[in-house]
Design a protein around this motif. Structure first.
Motif, PDB file in Angstrom:
ATOM      1  N   GLU A 291       0.569  -1.093   0.161  1.00  0.00           N
ATOM      2  CA  GLU A 291       0.069   0.029   0.084  1.00  0.00           C
ATOM      3  C   GLU A 291       0.383   0.829   0.333  1.00  0.00           C
ATOM      4  O   GLU A 291       0.541   2.196  -0.870  1.00  0.00           O
ATOM      5  CB  GLU A 291      -0.698  -0.196   1.487  1.00  0.00           C
ATOM      6  N   TYR A 292       2.539   1.157   0.311  1.00  0.00           N
ATOM      7  CA  TYR A 292       2.934   1.852   0.336  1.00  0.00           C
ATOM      8  C   TYR A 292       3.835   2.194  -0.790  1.00  0.00           C
ATOM      9  O   TYR A 292       5.055   3.196  -0.879  1.00  0.00           O
ATOM     10  CB  TYR A 292       4.043   1.906   1.611  1.00  0.00           C
ATOM     11  N   LEU A 293       3.314   1.750  -1.409  1.00  0.00           N
ATOM     12  CA  LEU A 293       3.492   1.934  -3.503  1.00  0.00           C
ATOM     13  C   LEU A 293       3.655   3.527  -3.944  1.00  0.00           C
ATOM     14  O   LEU A 293       3.240   3.648  -3.611  1.00  0.00           O
ATOM     15  CB  LEU A 293       3.633   0.606  -3.980  1.00  0.00           C
ATOM     16  N   PHE A 294       4.761   3.431  -4.287  1.00  0.00           N
ATOM     17  CA  PHE A 294       5.135   5.117  -5.363  1.00  0.00           C
ATOM     18  C   PHE A 294       5.925   4.215  -6.320  1.00  0.00           C
ATOM     19  O   PHE A 294       6.856   3.452  -6.529  1.00  0.00           O
ATOM     20  CB  PHE A 294       5.243   5.651  -4.196  1.00  0.00           C
ATOM     21  N   GLY A 295       5.745   5.803  -7.364  1.00  0.00           N
ATOM     22  CA  GLY A 295       6.281   5.234  -8.905  1.00  0.00           C
ATOM     23  C   GLY A 295       5.662   6.018  -9.854  1.00  0.00           C
ATOM     24  O   GLY A 295       4.546   6.852  -9.563  1.00  0.00           O
ATOM     25  N   VAL A 296       5.193   5.658 -10.608  1.00  0.00           N
ATOM     26  CA  VAL A 296       4.423   6.184 -12.327  1.00  0.00           C
ATOM     27  C   VAL A 296       3.969   4.665 -12.956  1.00  0.00           C
ATOM     28  O   VAL A 296       3.722   4.082 -13.077  1.00  0.00           O
ATOM     29  CB  VAL A 296       5.483   6.666 -12.883  1.00  0.00           C
ATOM     30  N   LYS A 297       2.715   5.323 -13.563  1.00  0.00           N
ATOM     31  CA  LYS A 297       1.891   4.506 -14.442  1.00  0.00           C
ATOM     32  C   LYS A 297       1.914   5.504 -15.267  1.00  0.00           C
ATOM     33  O   LYS A 297       1.657   6.172 -16.101  1.00  0.00           O
ATOM     34  CB  LYS A 297       0.398   4.206 -13.506  1.00  0.00           C
ATOM     35  N   LEU A 298       1.953   4.415 -16.940  1.00  0.00           N
ATOM     36  CA  LEU A 298       1.623   5.000 -18.198  1.00  0.00           C
ATOM     37  C   LEU A 298       0.582   4.778 -18.166  1.00  0.00           C
ATOM     38  O   LEU A 298       0.243   3.647 -18.736  1.00  0.00           O
ATOM     39  CB  LEU A 298       3.585   4.300 -19.193  1.00  0.00           C
ATOM     40  N   ILE A 299      -0.052   5.680 -18.951  1.00  0.00           N
ATOM     41  CA  ILE A 299      -1.183   5.840 -19.740  1.00  0.00           C
ATOM     42  C   ILE A 299      -1.509   5.920 -20.890  1.00  0.00           C
ATOM     43  O   ILE A 299      -0.797   6.418 -22.081  1.00  0.00           O
ATOM     44  CB  ILE A 299      -2.032   6.823 -18.466  1.00  0.00           C
TER      45      ILE A 299
END
Length: 352
Positions: A291-299
């Motif tokens: 639940e503490y994951l962070f980063g980027v999503k390519l959309i």
């Protein structure tokens, strides 16, 4: 009583025309619903194609670790009654448990390169290749916080654990350098519902308990790249040639260095221990921290099916407004518009 010659028949009155146009507009909801069903069917088909392609290519790339794992001995004492002597005796059993320590410093550098080679028919799939470099340090493990006697610690059986998703799509050998020693990772039995486990070779911590580590991971992936900030001070940077990133997670990217251009994007994160509500050391088990994951999503910002779905939701409003305009023109200019013409205009709008 006879009807006067100048009296207008009811079907030619304004009220009758309003009723007929309203009923026609309601009737046009039937073909409009068929159009919406077709759009949903095509959108579902695209989702199936995307899942099929990403299943073979690679899914989300999420990393939890590295984590220093050190075994220690646990002595359990139980009191038993000896039937021969009718006296109580103490029996001691020995077992092995594990202590887990997060890094002092942790730095991720990731390069994401989009791949346009995977295209199934009319459907584009967001896939990429990523190269992740990880460096950091472990400080001397603090067993006192865990209330563990260091005399029971097996310093010569330490290892490093990395939890990650999409392990099947990793490329190349996963090598780890600890101080000046080169180690290899080995996949272990999955004990986590979310992550896969990688464990390094066993090494000795007896002489030097401060560690520097470095490893590199390459993946084929899709959708997102994210990290769990297990370091006491965690930094991360992501560079990519993808133009439409969505930065996700409870930790935001640094606004001073974040940039998005036509050539791609760059983002940095800096997360310290005070920013997250979990400890640096654990005994016996590791917490679930996805639940503490962070980063980027390519959309994909332009999705024709999403656009059509939104347009179809406003279909009845467009038909109603168009009919209203034509009705006002007809009423003001005294031009006669047949109900059949209204119907053809409505069908044209439905198809549009």
């Amino acid at each position: 009583m006879e009807t006067p010659e100048n009296e207008i028949p009811f079907y030619q009155t304004t009220t009758a025309k309003i009723i007929m146009v309203g009923l026609l507009a309601l009737f046009l909801l039937i073909p409009l619903s068929y159009v919406q069903s077709l759009i949903e069917e095509r959108a579902d088909r695209k989702k199936d194609v995307v899942q099929e392609v990403t299943k073979s290519w690679g899914t989300d790339v999420h990393i939890y670790g590295p984590i220093l794992r050190i075994p220690y001995l646990v002595y359990d004492q139980t009191t038993l009654l000896n039937p021969a002597t009718n006296k109580q005796e103490i029996s001691t059993t020995k077992s092995t448990a594990y202590a887990y320590f997060f890094p002092e410093k942790l730095d991720f550098k990731s390069k994401i390169q989009k791949d346009n080679s995977l295209k199934r028919g009319l459907y584009n799939v967001v896939v990429f290749s990523t190269d992740i470099n990880c460096v950091g340090t472990f400080s001397t493990p603090n067993f006192k916080k865990l209330q563990i006697d260091e005399a029971n610690v097996l310093w010569n059986q330490a290892s490093i654990l990395v939890k990650t998703t999409n392990l099947k799509s990793s490329k190349g050998n996963l090598n780890l350098k600890v101080n000046e020693t080169n180690l290899t990772f080995e996949s272990k039995e999955n004990t986590d519902k979310y992550f896969d486990d990688l464990e390094s070779d066993v090494f000795d911590l007896t002489e030097n308990k401060n560690l520097k580590f470095q490893f590199q991971m390459k993946y084929n992936g899709s959708n997102s790249v994210k990290f769990v900030p297990v370091g006491k001070n965690t930094t991360a940077s992501i560079d990519s040639d993808w133009q439409n990133p969505s930065f996700e997670g409870i930790f935001s990217a640094n606004t001073s260095s974040k940039s998005i251009t036509k050539e791609g994007f760059h983002a940095d994160w800096n997360v310290s221990q005070v920013n997250r509500p979990f400890s640096q050391e654990y005994s016996e088990f590791l917490p679930q921290l996805n639940e503490y994951l962070f980063g980027v999503k390519l959309i994909e910002t332009v999705d024709e099916y999403q656009q059509n779905e939104r347009a179809s939701k406003y279909g009845f409003l467009m038909i109603g407004l168009t009919f209203l305009i034509f009705f006002l023109i007809q009423t003001i200019s005294k031009i006669s518009i047949h109900i059949f013409q209204y119907g053809m205009i409505g069908l044209a709008l439905v198809l549009f």
